[in-house]
Design a protein around this motif. Structure first.
Motif, mmCIF file in Angstrom:
data_model
loop_
_atom_site.group_PDB
_atom_site.id
_atom_site.type_symbol
_atom_site.label_atom_id
_atom_site.label_comp_id
_atom_site.label_asym_id
_atom_site.label_seq_id
_atom_site.Cartn_x
_atom_site.Cartn_y
_atom_site.Cartn_z
ATOM 1 N N MET A 1 0.840 -1.193 0.000
ATOM 2 C CA MET A 1 0.000 0.000 0.000
ATOM 3 C C MET A 1 0.882 1.253 0.000
ATOM 4 N N GLN A 2 1.784 1.232 0.941
ATOM 5 C CA GLN A 2 2.722 2.335 1.039
ATOM 6 C C GLN A 2 3.441 2.526 -0.293
ATOM 7 N N PHE A 3 3.843 1.387 -0.854
ATOM 8 C CA PHE A 3 4.589 1.422 -2.095
ATOM 9 C C PHE A 3 3.765 2.043 -3.221
ATOM 10 N N LEU A 4 2.501 1.639 -3.223
ATOM 11 C CA LEU A 4 1.629 2.127 -4.287
ATOM 12 C C LEU A 4 1.571 3.646 -4.286
ATOM 13 N N PHE A 5 1.436 4.225 -3.083
ATOM 14 C CA PHE A 5 1.337 5.678 -3.016
ATOM 15 C C PHE A 5 2.647 6.358 -3.338
ATOM 16 N N ARG A 6 3.727 5.628 -3.072
ATOM 17 C CA ARG A 6 5.012 6.239 -3.355
ATOM 18 C C ARG A 6 5.338 6.274 -4.842
ATOM 19 N N HIS A 7 4.778 5.311 -5.567
ATOM 20 C CA HIS A 7 5.128 5.219 -6.982
ATOM 21 C C HIS A 7 4.681 6.493 -7.711
ATOM 22 N N PRO A 8 5.602 7.117 -8.459
ATOM 23 C CA PRO A 8 5.268 8.412 -9.065
ATOM 24 C C PRO A 8 4.053 8.351 -9.975
ATOM 25 N N LEU A 9 3.885 7.248 -10.722
ATOM 26 C CA LEU A 9 2.759 7.192 -11.665
ATOM 27 C C LEU A 9 1.433 7.215 -10.923
ATOM 28 N N ILE A 10 1.354 6.423 -9.855
ATOM 29 C CA ILE A 10 0.107 6.323 -9.096
ATOM 30 C C ILE A 10 -0.229 7.673 -8.477
ATOM 31 N N LEU A 11 0.767 8.245 -7.817
ATOM 32 C CA LEU A 11 0.536 9.512 -7.133
ATOM 33 C C LEU A 11 0.115 10.577 -8.143
ATOM 34 N N SER A 12 0.836 10.603 -9.265
ATOM 35 C CA SER A 12 0.498 11.597 -10.291
ATOM 36 C C SER A 12 -0.920 11.393 -10.785
ATOM 37 N N SER A 13 -1.289 10.125 -11.002
ATOM 38 C CA SER A 13 -2.629 9.860 -11.510
ATOM 39 C C SER A 13 -3.670 10.387 -10.550
ATOM 40 N N ILE A 14 -3.442 10.132 -9.263
ATOM 41 C CA ILE A 14 -4.402 10.614 -8.271
ATOM 42 C C ILE A 14 -4.480 12.129 -8.314
ATOM 43 N N LYS A 15 -3.326 12.751 -8.376
ATOM 44 C CA LYS A 15 -3.305 14.218 -8.426
ATOM 45 C C LYS A 15 -4.028 14.729 -9.669
ATOM 46 N N ILE A 16 -3.741 14.076 -10.797
ATOM 47 C CA ILE A 16 -4.374 14.516 -12.047
ATOM 48 C C ILE A 16 -5.885 14.422 -11.929
ATOM 49 N N LEU A 17 -6.330 13.288 -11.367
ATOM 50 C CA LEU A 17 -7.760 13.082 -11.211
ATOM 51 C C LEU A 17 -8.371 14.190 -10.359
ATOM 52 N N VAL A 18 -7.701 14.467 -9.235
ATOM 53 C CA VAL A 18 -8.221 15.483 -8.315
ATOM 54 C C VAL A 18 -8.288 16.837 -9.015
ATOM 55 N N VAL A 19 -7.189 17.194 -9.694
ATOM 56 C CA VAL A 19 -7.163 18.492 -10.357
ATOM 57 C C VAL A 19 -8.226 18.557 -11.430
#
Lengths: 424, 170, 371, 218
Positions: A1-19
């Motif tokens: 789980m921790q790893f998933l959030f750390r991965h740049p692609l995942i985090l970016s995707s979440i950010k993109i979605l939010v924005v």
């Protein structure tokens, strides 16, 4: 789980979605805001029917546009016609990846060529307009898109030059650095180079095809301009793109000139009460909504407003938590400033008549570009001569700006023939 | 295959394909659209090579500036007539010869290149000053004279163009 | 514009209208262009032709009066007033003063309403959206006064041949006084938005210049003629009703361009307020109907031309009688129709965007052009 | 004249004098005006019912210059009018626009009246106005069906559309008109609606069917 959030692609995707979601909401309610503000300026009420105070109007509008027939003219170039609005929208939205919304992690990405990337991507949006107008295979859209192309190319020059003088001050292309630099200097760039700010704002209004530069869609001349033949969903894409561009131009203006996410007087420690502005604003909003609810005689409306007030109060409570407060700080101030600039956009629309095309070109090439150039040269000279000092920069810029503006306007004034006639 | 490699392959395939489309489309506007796609994919390749400044310039100047003007002019001219004209002129023999010559040159270059040591890696980017600054330094210090000469040449061309249109409208 | 290039500078013909946001109705203007510059133009009208003059020959004198409201449908009161006066002149009827002052009051209100509509739409054509809402706000008040007086807002049929059908309602004077007081401030408001606005000046100054000589040669009347610098107003030159007993100025322009016509109309509204106030002062109780028989039968073989200063220019009625209850011929001299003739003269050499400004400045109503 | 535009507070002096709440403007010299108002209440002198012969220097000048061309000089309700022969129309018009003839430089209106029973059924009516004299004059030209009337567009440019309208609605052809075609009715229409023998319910059914794809336009 921790790893998933750390991965740049995942985090970016979440950010993109939010924005993306947030931006869609902002744009939808920007239309509502525009209609309301215009209405109040024009002695009317604006949307009032859908929901209390017309608050659900954007949703109704969106649904209506989605449900309407999507017409493709018979002799249109179908593929291009269908693709064009998408280009506009994608270009408009993708730019937001590079905007810093706050300090630290409040960006999707922070490329060191930030401003170049933004200028480049946003200039792609013009293809949606040109190709859409061309693909419609109709006179008015074609003229509209031609005007739009000429206008955008012209004003991009002025805007670009105005931006360069900011880059000189910041000594970087990265937007985060530009904002940080303003914090270091203790003043926003608008106070270092107000001339560039004015030029950028005017050019920005022109680039978004807004009054008084809304020639590409001047309804009294070209009916609808480039989107005359569009309807339903595809029209709504253009519509969205235009308003997204407005948000973009305002955000850039804020980041480049108005201190981005910085609190006003961020260098003055003793103004710390300003840090609690988000809480105050939310409480104020809640109180206003409550007052609206008390005014209302409709039971449903009263409940709606009460719920809104409770929501505001709850949010204020959450924001009041010190940790949340400090992290939300930047986004709050950025939003406030962007809204202020957007308000100015709407204000212009209520106030100004429309330029004629040759006048628009005159303003772009013969007024704005010389002024922007003079400001650039003066900024560069002063940076070398006096270094990063506020007063000399400001004084020199103002002087040069006023001088150039006066010169170009005197030079351009004589081209109108208006003979006085003997009265009979 | 790593991510950058895959990206490179996709981008270069797009660039090749769209280049072919540019010269085979009958409709000039379609050609222009494909040219934009080609330019964009080349820009993407720059990005893969971590030459983000070049990428930005490619987008701003070629895609955002020159191609817009290109399209602008295309919309003004009579597209219908262009669509009815023959797509290729009769000098295709000469063109074929030139193409073969160029291909040979390319193959030779590649073959010779194998023996050479690999090209030095691009300067790492991501952190300031980055390669943008390096480009700036090179342009305005090391290659100052050529840059100025080139800009002078462009200025002359621009003034010439303005004068020519002025005469036209008299 | 698709077929040619700007570089070729070829002539091309485009149609503006009949369905176009800026033509204020079903006007079609064929424009011959070089690039965006207008080389020449031709107006195609008649889309709204209803044969009002033919209808007149088949109605009695009184029956025809309501039809006049439908010509210039934004100035029904003045239309009806012109017709009634023409027939009264044919009959030789004199009006009681109360009827005259009432007519003048309402006619000047109508002039203001018409100018307000013009101002709002003209500004809208040039991209200024806000004045429209402001002017409609004030126009609404005028229309309410009309409604209170005669029950209708646009097609009022306010007057009858020989006087008035209705006496004034109780609050009439107060309503109008209040309107006048407010309205002067509102005019300032419009002017703040436009008069010294640089874009507005840029769009209107030097655009659509019509010299006084041309204006007279083309038969142009009303604010367009005055904008060209001719101080000629029928209310002064050949006073009807009791216009010779009120004081007012006739504003004129000095350049003959769109901006001057704008100023002239703005000033005319102020003068109208001045006239209305004087009318209210003079309004005294009394009869409202002159001596007119039940059946209107003007003597055979007589004819009369009577014209009034309508909001858009000289509105004339040429009435010929053959001694029956129906007029033998009613010719209406519409100001819009004649003024529209000057369009070609005014738009030559200008850009397409100026055509919009110039059509707006002539202030046409297609219902009147086509009749 | 120009001071009108330059005076700082736009509008008349009375408005500029005070805020809108100020008392309204006093009436203009009330005592003298009262007398003017009064007579209309009394029975007015019996109005004349017939046009009377019009005698004026202008008529004499016209008859002297164009012997036989001018006839039926009448005046009714203070509005003089006369008829002129078609052949001399342009000459008379030019004379009237000159300073000698009263400088009737303004053509207010041009229309026609149809009297089908007369030998020359059309009466073309010119309403003239002179700024110099502040005076109106009505000139008439009689024309039979099919007879051409010289166009006055050379004298008064504004006659252009007005003559087209008369041509459209009455079928009177104007000789020398630069662009004589229908103006209000569609180009292909047959018939001239303002003629007395054109019934009010009549229409060009063929045209309506062909162009509007309906049976009747009524």
């Amino acid at each position: 789980m921790q790893f998933l959030f750390r991965h740049p692609l995942i985090l970016s995707s979440i950010k993109i979605l939010v924005v993306f979601m947030a931006l869609s909401g902002v744009v939808a309610y920007l239309v509502y805001m525009e209609r309301k503000v215009l209405a109040f300026m024009q002695a009317r009420l604006g949307p009032m029917r859908v929901g209390p105070w017309g608050l659900l109007q954007p949703i109704a509008d969106g649904l209506k546009l989605l449900l309407k027939e999507d017409i493709v003219p018979a002799r249109a170039d179908k593929a291009v016609f269908l693709l064009s609005p998408v280009i506009s929208l994608v270009a408009a939205f993708s730019v937001f990846a590079a905007i810093p919304y706050g300090p630290g992690g409040w960006t999707i990405t922070n490329p060191n060529i930030g401003i170049l990337l933004i200028l480049g991507l946003s200039s792609l949006g013009i293809y949606g307009i040109i190709l859409g107008g061309w693909a419609s295979n109709s006179h008015y859209p074609l003229i509209g898109s031609l005007r739009s192309a000429a206008q955008l190319v012209s004003y991009e020059v002025a805007a670009g030059i105005a931006v360069v003088s900011v880059l000189l001050i910041a000594n970087s292309l990265s937007l985060v650095v530009i904002v940080n630099r303003q914090q270091q200097m203790g003043v926003w760039n608008v106070f270092l180079n107000p001339v560039a700010f004015v030029v950028y704002l005017i050019a920005g209004v022109a680039e978004t095809n807004r009054n008084p530069f809304d020639l590409p869609e001047a309804e009294s001349e070209l009916t609808g301009g480039f989107h005359t033949e569009y309807s339903g969903f595809r029209f709504s894409l253009y519509f969205l793109a235009e308003y997204t561009n407005m948000v973009l131009i305002s955000s850039l203006a804020v980041v480049l000139f108005l201190g981005g996410w910085l609190r006003p007087f961020s260098s003055l420690r003793w103004l710390w009460p300003l840090d609690y502005a988000p809480v105050v604003a939310l409480v104020g909003a809640g109180a206003f909504v409550l007052w609206l609810g008390l005014q209302s005689r409709v039971r449903g409306e009263r409940m709606f407003f009460a719920a809104l007030a409770i929501l505001c109060a709850a949010l204020a409570g959450v924001v009041g938590i010190p940790l949340v407060l400090s992290s939300i700080q930047g986004v709050f101030w950025l939003t406030v400033k962007v809204l202020a600039v957007l308000y100015a956009f709407i204000w212009y629309r209520a106030t100004f008549p429309r330029y004629r095309f040759d006048q628009l070109m005159t303003v772009g090439w013969r007024r704005l570009i010389p002024v922007a150039l003079s400001s650039l040269i003066v900024t560069a000279t002063m940076l070398i001569w006096t270094g990063y000092r506020v007063v000399p920069l400001l004084a020199a810029n103002l002087l040069a700006g006023i001088l150039t503006a006066w010169m170009v306007s005197v030079r351009g004034a004589g081209n109108r023939s208006r003979p006085t006639r003997e009265a009979i | 295959m790593t991510l950058p490699q895959a990206t490179f392959l996709i981008l270069s395939a797009t660039a090749l394909l769209s280049s072919v489309m540019v010269i085979t489309r009958r409709n000039v506007v379609h050609s222009a659209i494909w040219l934009i796609v080609a330019l964009l994919s080349v820009g993407g390749i720059y990005l893969v090579l971590q030459a983000e400044f070049l990428f930005a310039v490619q987008i701003i100047l070629y895609v955002g500036g020159i191609m817009v003007l290109f399209l602008f002019v295309l919309l003004l001219v009579n597209v219908d007539v262009a669509m009815r004209q023959a797509l290729f002129s009769r000098q295709w023999g000469v063109a074929l010869g030139t193409a073969i010559l160029l291909l040979a040159e390319l193959v030779y270059g590649l073959w010779r290149g194998q023996a050479q040591p690999a090209i030095a890696a691009a300067p790492a980017s991501g952190v300031s000053p980055g390669n943008t600054q390096a480009v700036g330094m090179a342009l305005y210090q090391k290659y100052m004279l050529p840059v100025e000469l080139a800009s002078l040449l462009l200025l002359v061309a621009m003034v010439g163009a303005v004068i020519m249109t002025q005469k036209r409208f008299e | 514009m698709t077929e040619t290039t700007f570089l070729d500078a070829n002539e091309l013909v485009i149609n503006m209208g009949p369905q176009h946001p800026a033509t204020h109705g079903v006007l079609r203007v064929k424009l011959k262009l070089s690039g965006e510059r207008v080389l020449g133009s031709e107006c195609v009208i008649g889309y709204l032709h209803r044969g009002v003059e033919k209808i007149a020959e088949n109605r009695t004198y009184a029956q025809f009066a309501p039809y006049t409201d439908r010509m210039d449908y934004v100035a029904g009161v003045t239309n009806g007033m012109g017709y009634c006066e023409a027939v009264e002149k044919l009959l030789g009827v004199e009006l009681p003063p109360r009827a005259q002052w009432t007519r003048m009051t309402l006619a000047e209100l109508q002039r203001i309403a018409s100018h307000l509509l013009w101002l709002g739409t003209h500004a809208l054509d040039l991209g200024a959206i806000t004045p429209l809402f402001y002017t409609f706000r004030e126009r609404e008040e005028i229309l309410s006064i009309f409604e209170n007086y005669c029950g209708a807002r646009l097609t009022t049929h306010a007057f009858r041949i020989g006087g008035l059908q209705y006496d004034l309602y109780d609050e009439f004077e107060n309503d109008i006084r209040k309107f006048c007081d407010d309205f002067l401030l509102k005019i300032d408001e419009y002017e703040q938005l436009l008069t010294t606005n640089r874009i507005w000046m840029g769009r209107t100054q030097g655009v659509g210049i019509l010299s006084a000589e041309d204006a007279i040669a083309l038969g142009v009347t009303g604010p367009v003629l005055r904008g060209s610098g001719v101080r000629w107003d029928l209310r002064k030159a050949q006073p009807y009703e009791a216009y010779d007993k009120v004081e007012f100025d006739v504003p004129i322009g000095e350049h003959g361009d769109t901006y001057d016509r704008y100023l002239v109309r703005i000033r005319e509204m102020r003068q109208s307020v001045r006239i209305i106030r004087q009318c209210l002062e003079r309004l005294e109780p009394g009869p409202i109907f002159g001596k007119v028989g039940k059946v209107i039968k003007p003597p055979a073989g007589t004819e009369v031309y009577h014209s009034i200063e309508g909001p858009k220019g000289e509105l004339g009625y040429y009435v010929v009688s053959d001694g029956t209850v129906n007029p033998y011929r009613v010719r209406i001299r519409p100001p819009s129709f004649v003024n529209l003739q000057a369009l070609d003269k005014m738009i030559r050499g200008h850009l397409v965007a100026d055509v919009v400004a110039i059509i707006g400045t002539i202030d046409i109503v297609l219902g009147e052009v086509d009749r | 004249m120009t001071d009108e535009l330059k005076s700082p507070p736009p509008g008349g002096p009375a408005e500029a004098a005070g805020p809108p709440t100020a008392p309204p403007i006093p009436a203009v010299t009330p005592p003298a005006q009262k007398q003017n108002d009064a007579p209309s209440l009394k029975p007015a002198p019996k109005p004349s019912v017939k046009p009377e012969p019009w005698v004026s220097p202008l008529v004499e000048a016209l008859q002297e210059r164009f012997p036989g061309a001018v006839s039926d000089c009448l005046i009714f309700r203070g509005q003089p009018y006369f008829s002129v022969r078609g052949e001399e129309l342009i000459a008379v018009a030019e004379f009237l626009t000159s300073g000698e003839g009263g400088s009737y430089v303004f053509l207010t209106d041009l229309t026609a009246v149809d009297y089908p029973k007369r030998e020359k059924r059309f009466e073309i009516v010119y309403q003239l106005y002179s700024f110099a004299r502040n005076d109106r004059l009505r000139m008439k030209v009689l024309a039979a069906d099919g007879e051409k009337v010289p166009s006055v567009t050379g004298v008064w440019a504004g006659a252009n559309w007005l003559e087209r309208e008369v041509y459209d609605l009455f079928g009177v052809v104007f000789d020398g008109h630069p662009d004589l075609k229908r103006i209000l009715l569609p180009d292909g229409w047959t018939g001239h609606p303002l003629r007395k023998d054109y019934d009010i319910l009549r229409q060009d059914t063929a045209w309506v069917r062909a162009n509007l794809k309906i049976e009747s336009g009524q």
